[in-house]
Design an enzyme around this catalytic site. Structure first.
Site, PDB file in Angstrom:
ATOM      1  N   CYS A  11      51.411  42.570  39.039  1.00 33.08           N
ATOM      2  CA  CYS A  11      50.313  43.541  39.132  1.00 33.08           C
ATOM      3  C   CYS A  11      50.687  44.531  40.244  1.00 33.08           C
ATOM      4  CB  CYS A  11      49.021  42.821  39.484  1.00 33.08           C
ATOM      5  SG  CYS A  11      49.142  41.949  41.048  1.00 33.08           S
ATOM      6  N   CYS A  95      46.494  43.560  49.228  1.00 36.99           N
ATOM      7  CA  CYS A  95      46.171  44.439  48.097  1.00 36.99           C
ATOM      8  C   CYS A  95      44.872  45.199  48.400  1.00 36.99           C
ATOM      9  CB  CYS A  95      45.996  43.583  46.852  1.00 36.99           C
ATOM     10  SG  CYS A  95      45.415  44.545  45.467  1.00 36.99           S
ATOM     11  N   GLU A 135      43.912  33.754  49.142  1.00 36.94           N
ATOM     12  CA  GLU A 135      42.928  34.853  49.067  1.00 36.94           C
ATOM     13  C   GLU A 135      41.534  34.345  49.465  1.00 36.94           C
ATOM     14  OE1 GLU A 135      42.487  37.097  45.310  1.00 36.94           O
ATOM     15  OE2 GLU A 135      40.375  37.256  45.857  1.00 36.94           O
ATOM     16  N   THR A 171      39.508  37.364  43.159  1.00 32.80           N
ATOM     17  CA  THR A 171      39.876  38.444  42.228  1.00 32.80           C
ATOM     18  C   THR A 171      40.581  37.960  40.957  1.00 32.80           C
ATOM     19  OG1 THR A 171      41.959  38.793  43.380  1.00 32.80           O
ATOM     20  CG2 THR A 171      40.110  40.180  44.050  1.00 32.80           C
TER      21      THR A 171
END
Ligand code: SF4
Length: 289
Positions: A11, A95, A135, A171
């Protein structure tokens, strides 16, 4: 015929982190990375050969005057504080999507503290995600460790449902799972407010349907993903649901000839952490079987 899925692979968050690492390695030839830059052993090894050394949080505490890259998953505030204390220069590759979510959760937490100071009540911040995932640790860190992580519907049992609840998602979780959790909390909650925020990254969520379509259109699917990738496991299961002849491999050495014997159409796809060069290697090996 062997086809590589165009929607598979890194990604933009991971691409950016790798680009930042390569830029720095091009200048100095040495850089530390807190945790694997991507959950793929092959890519970690490729970058290690260029000078990228993976370290743990404990090791970060022992380093001084070096540069450390923070990967796309993001980090809790404590990591920045430790780096600051040790004169460690951070190259922050968190990110932007994760960063925005961190800020959102931090604001919600601070608003809650303020409400409490003013005599009101603080809402319970809940994160739908994988316990211990980097995360998620970064998100929980925005709330001074107070946010509660739920991994699935069973996790709802651990919540104090009488409190106001703000629900966010890691996410990379599935939209379907998030919706189920939302519906179940709505069903069980009899008092207090419940607000939920779909914070699932569309880089992952959107590729799920496209990948299922890809899996449906091939006789056999080879799903290439590192064992540590949670996103990989989710996507693999989704492909297997529509095509039972889907096999999970971490590289071309795990291919078994009986999977593809006499098969016409073979699809190769992978997780958001799977490098294209690895899918190409698998495709090449299958082509020359
Ligand atoms: S999946 Fe989305 S949020 Fe996660 S690193 Fe990639 S782009 Fe960023």
């Amino acid at each position: 015929m062997v086809e590589i899925d165009v929607n598979s692979g890194f990604c933009f968050g991971v691409v950016t982190a790798i680009t930042k690492a390569e830029e720095e390695l091009g200048k100095s030839g040495q850089l530390y990375c807190l945790g694997d830059i991507v959950h793929n052993a092959g890519e970690v090894e490729r970058l290690r050969e260029k000078g990228l050394q993976t370290i743990t949080h404990e090791e970060l505490g022992e380093l001084k005057n070096v540069k450390v890259l923070l990967r796309a998953h993001g980090e809790p505030p404590q990591t920045y504080a430790t780096a600051n204390l040790n004169n460690v220069t951070i190259i922050d590759a968190t990110c932007p999507v994760v960063l925005q979510l961190q800020r959102r959760i931090k604001k919600a937490y601070n608003d809650g503290l303020e409400a409490e100071r003013a005599g009101g009540t603080k809402p319970l911040i809940v994160i739908y995600g994988k316990n211990g995932h980097a995360e998620v640790n970064g998100l929980v860190g925005q709330t001074n460790g107070e946010a509660v992580v739920i991994q699935d519907l069973d996790g709802i049992n651990s919540l104090d449902l009488s409190r106001d609840i703000l629900l966010y998602s890691q996410t990379t979780k599935s939209l379907e799972g998030f919706r189920e959790v939302v519906e179940e909390i709505k069903r069980r909650k009899t008092t207090g407010k419940f607000e939920y925020f779909d914070t699932i990254c569309r880089q992952v969520a959107n590729r799920m349907e496209k990948m299922r379509e890809f899996a449906r259109n091939h006789d056999v699917v080879l799903f290439v993903s590192g064992a540590k990738s949670s996103n990989g496991k989710v996507l693999f299961e989704k492909c297997r649901e529509v095509n039972p002849r889907t096999y999970l491999i971490s590289d071309e050495t795990q291919l078994r000839p009986e999977w593809t014997a006499g098969v016409d159409s073979i699809g190769v796809c992978g997780a958001t952490s799977t490098p294209l060069w690895l899918m190409e290697r698998v495709a090449e090996k299958v082509e020359h079987r």
